[in-house]
Scaffold this active site. Structure first.
Site, PDB file in Angstrom:
ATOM      1  N   LEU A   6      41.141 111.425  -4.814  1.00 15.92           N
ATOM      2  CA  LEU A   6      41.190 110.024  -5.132  1.00 15.92           C
ATOM      3  C   LEU A   6      40.451 109.106  -4.295  1.00 15.92           C
ATOM      4  CD1 LEU A   6      44.962 109.384  -6.254  1.00 15.92           C
ATOM      5  CD2 LEU A   6      43.083 109.760  -7.753  1.00 15.92           C
ATOM      6  N   ASN A   8      40.585 106.225  -3.517  1.00 14.92           N
ATOM      7  CA  ASN A   8      41.323 105.126  -2.493  1.00 14.92           C
ATOM      8  C   ASN A   8      42.736 105.881  -1.901  1.00 14.92           C
ATOM      9  OD1 ASN A   8      42.940 105.699  -4.817  1.00 14.92           O
ATOM     10  ND2 ASN A   8      43.260 103.447  -5.380  1.00 14.92           N
ATOM     11  N   CYS A   9      42.758 107.324  -1.866  1.00 17.37           N
ATOM     12  CA  CYS A   9      43.648 108.061  -1.100  1.00 17.37           C
ATOM     13  C   CYS A   9      43.373 108.003   0.488  1.00 17.37           C
ATOM     14  CB  CYS A   9      43.742 109.280  -1.623  1.00 17.37           C
ATOM     15  SG  CYS A   9      44.698 110.625  -0.737  1.00 17.37           S
ATOM     16  N   ASP A  10      44.164 107.724   1.404  1.00 17.58           N
ATOM     17  CA  ASP A  10      43.766 107.796   2.783  1.00 17.58           C
ATOM     18  C   ASP A  10      43.661 109.073   3.395  1.00 17.58           C
ATOM     19  OD1 ASP A  10      44.431 104.889   3.035  1.00 17.58           O
ATOM     20  OD2 ASP A  10      46.321 105.225   3.623  1.00 17.58           O
ATOM     21  N   ARG A  13      39.787 109.946   1.942  1.00 19.70           N
ATOM     22  CA  ARG A  13      39.019 109.087   2.950  1.00 19.70           C
ATOM     23  C   ARG A  13      38.689 109.907   4.362  1.00 19.70           C
ATOM     24  NH1 ARG A  13      40.819 103.214   2.101  1.00 19.70           N
ATOM     25  NH2 ARG A  13      40.931 103.019  -0.012  1.00 19.70           N
TER      26      ARG A  13
END
Length: 104
Positions: A6, A8-10, A13
């Site tokens: 995803l 926006n998944c830390d 990233r």
């Protein structure tokens, strides 16, 4: 190298930062190809389903009892992230072992 996760998944990233050559496929928008999902389920089994996720907690007992491949196709955010596909291997998660294998 393809990183399924995803945007926006830390954890995704962090992996993308260390793997600049990887292409991120957002599983919410694009999904995971059935053949990749099948291969990942054969390799990682039940570990592929993130049972600690908010999505999992929102499922009924009946839904949770479904086949993992069906659950992951209906709810892509249930997949443990990231799932990284290279030419010859699959990796699940972004732990020290995966990092060492992919970043040298």
């Amino acid at each position: 190298m393809i990183l399924y996760g995803l945007k926006n998944c830390d954890t995704c990233r962090k992996a993308m930062k260390q793997l600049p050559e990887a292409r991120l496929v957002d599983v919410r928008g694009e999904g995971v190809p059935t053949e990749v999902l099948t291969e990942a389920l054969m390799r990682f089994g039940e570990k592929l389903v993130n049972t600690r996720s908010t999505t999992w907690r929102g499922l009924s007992e009946e839904e949770r009892a479904g086949a993992p491949i069906d659950l992951l196709q209906q709810h892509p955010a249930l997949m443990k992230r990231p799932l990284i596909k290279t030419d010859d291997a699959l990796y699940l998660g972004w732990d020290k072992t995966t990092q060492a294998s992919l970043t040298g």
